[in-house]
Write an enzyme that holds these catalytic residues in place. Structure first.
Site, mmCIF file in Angstrom:
data_model
loop_
_atom_site.group_PDB
_atom_site.id
_atom_site.type_symbol
_atom_site.label_atom_id
_atom_site.label_comp_id
_atom_site.label_asym_id
_atom_site.label_seq_id
_atom_site.Cartn_x
_atom_site.Cartn_y
_atom_site.Cartn_z
ATOM 1 N NE ARG A 51 -31.184 -17.434 33.356
ATOM 2 C CZ ARG A 51 -32.371 -17.014 32.946
ATOM 3 N NH1 ARG A 51 -33.214 -16.521 33.794
ATOM 4 N NH2 ARG A 51 -32.741 -17.119 31.680
ATOM 5 C CB THR A 52 -24.672 -15.619 31.206
ATOM 6 O OG1 THR A 52 -25.265 -16.903 31.340
ATOM 7 C CG2 THR A 52 -23.172 -15.748 31.288
ATOM 8 C CE LYS A 80 -19.538 -0.253 11.569
ATOM 9 N NZ LYS A 80 -18.688 0.805 12.131
ATOM 10 N NE ARG A 101 -24.075 -16.825 26.516
ATOM 11 C CZ ARG A 101 -25.111 -17.177 27.268
ATOM 12 N NH1 ARG A 101 -26.330 -16.888 26.882
ATOM 13 N NH2 ARG A 101 -24.929 -17.807 28.413
ATOM 14 C CG HIS A 129 -22.560 -21.611 30.012
ATOM 15 N ND1 HIS A 129 -21.913 -20.570 30.653
ATOM 16 C CD2 HIS A 129 -23.858 -21.224 29.902
ATOM 17 C CE1 HIS A 129 -22.777 -19.612 30.911
ATOM 18 N NE2 HIS A 129 -23.968 -19.976 30.463
HETATM 19 C C1 NCD Z 1 -27.809 -21.558 29.330
HETATM 20 C C2 NCD Z 1 -26.964 -21.287 28.092
HETATM 21 O O1 NCD Z 1 -26.896 -20.145 27.637
HETATM 22 O O2 NCD Z 1 -26.356 -22.236 27.635
HETATM 23 N N1 NCD Z 1 -28.357 -20.388 29.871
HETATM 24 C C3 NCD Z 1 -27.656 -19.737 30.840
HETATM 25 O O3 NCD Z 1 -26.587 -19.231 30.595
HETATM 26 N N2 NCD Z 1 -28.143 -19.746 32.088
HETATM 27 C C4 NCD Z 1 -28.843 -22.602 29.113
HETATM 28 C C5 NCD Z 1 -29.807 -22.400 27.990
HETATM 29 O O4 NCD Z 1 -29.790 -21.400 27.275
HETATM 30 O O5 NCD Z 1 -30.636 -23.297 27.820
#
Ligand code: NCD
Length: 304
Positions: A51-52, A80, A101, A129
């Protein structure tokens, strides 16, 4: 130049403003279809995501911009031995804005200190997040008509769940919020959140183990998955994994207008039979994540 590392980087007024922009985008997407013509978003993802990453990419494409990036550390020069500081210096010359991320807490912050373009924390380890929180706030704002005067249950892995940490940080600034923290003993919220955020701000909260006990009071139930990748051993994870399963029967205890949110992905903590219940809004929530990320990109690029 502005970065987004935590929801605390934005004031409540700025959050409200961003949600107004997201609303305008949601109601008239065509008006913004070329707002980012010629701009490039980089997605640097050192950890899995559906999703993100895709909602960031969708957001930029819907604004007329373009996207590039990598979806796992092994396909980048991190394999690397390149540092995030060096990577972001390079990405700064290839893109106008970056969503990052990383499994290490603070890695996007380090990157932002060396970056020539805005950096967005798209999740750093078990820490924060912020864009999931923007999504969560926007969902509550849209479906409840505002944020405030709510009893919010956070259920599941409150220890490692970064979405929960960011959401608590953001919500304590809204009026009359009561938290019910629902978790097994081993997965309670970190003590810094309990002491420095909740207690320090005199926010009413209770900590309970049984979801059924909390259910009748809740206006929002925010379910989370047990964060398998943050456990030190498989055995502990397996023991915790089945702790909460929201099903139709448990939902009979809930208010008629309670909303069920989940950042997703779901593993087994919400039974699929719940998906058809009008209170289950987690798929709507994921959709709203695109509009709020469009708004964020526009703000950070100082286009709107
Ligand atoms: C979340 C995350 O990555 O922290 N997912 C997301 O970005 N929607 C929640 C999760 O992974 O449980």
């Amino acid at each position: 130049m502005q970065h987004l590392m935590s929801p605390m980087d934005m004031t409540v007024d700025e959050l409200e403003d961003l949600m107004r922009l997201a609303e305008s985008i949601e109601s008239d997407p065509a008006k913004y279809a070329h707002a980012c013509d010629g701009r490039i978003l980089a997605t640097c993802f050192y950890e899995p995501s559906t999703r993100t990453r895709l909602s960031f990419e969708s957001a930029m494409l819907r604004l007329g911009g373009q996207v590039l990036g990598f979806a796992d550390a092994d396909s980048s020069s991190a394999a690397k031995g390149e540092s995030v500081s060096d990577t972001i210096r390079i990405v700064s010359s290839y893109a106008d804005i970056c969503a990052m991320r990383h499994p290490k807490e603070g890695a996007p912050l380090v990157a932002s200190s060396r970056s020539l373009i805005p950096v967005i924390n798209a999740g750093d380890g078990g820490h924060e997040h912020p864009t999931q929180t923007l999504t969560d706030l926007y969902t509550i704002h849209s479906l409840k008509g505002g944020i405030g005067h709510l009893t919010i249950g956070l259920c599941g892995d409150l220890k490692f769940g970064r979405t929960v940490h960011s959401l608590i940080n953001a919500l304590v600034r809204y009026p009359d919020i009561t938290f019910v923290l629902i978790s097994p003993e081993e997965l309670k919220i970190p003590s810094y959140l309990r002491e420095d955020v909740l207690m320090a701000n005199h926010i009413p909260f209770t900590e309970v183990e049984k979801l059924e006990d909390a259910m009748p009071d809740l206006d929002i139930l925010y379910m989370t998955r047990v964060q398998k990748e943050r456990f030190f051993n498989e055995e502990d994870y397996l023991r915790m994994k089945g702790f909460y399963i929201l099903d139709k029967e448990k939902l009979t205890l809930a208010k008629e207008d309670m909303l069920i949110l989940h950042p997703l992905p779901r593993v087994n903590e919400i039974s699929v039979e719940v998906d058809d219940d009008p209170r289950a809004v987690y798929f709507k929530q994921a959709k709203k994540g695109v509009f709020i990320r469009q708004a964020l990109i526009l703000r950070l690029l100082e286009i709107a």
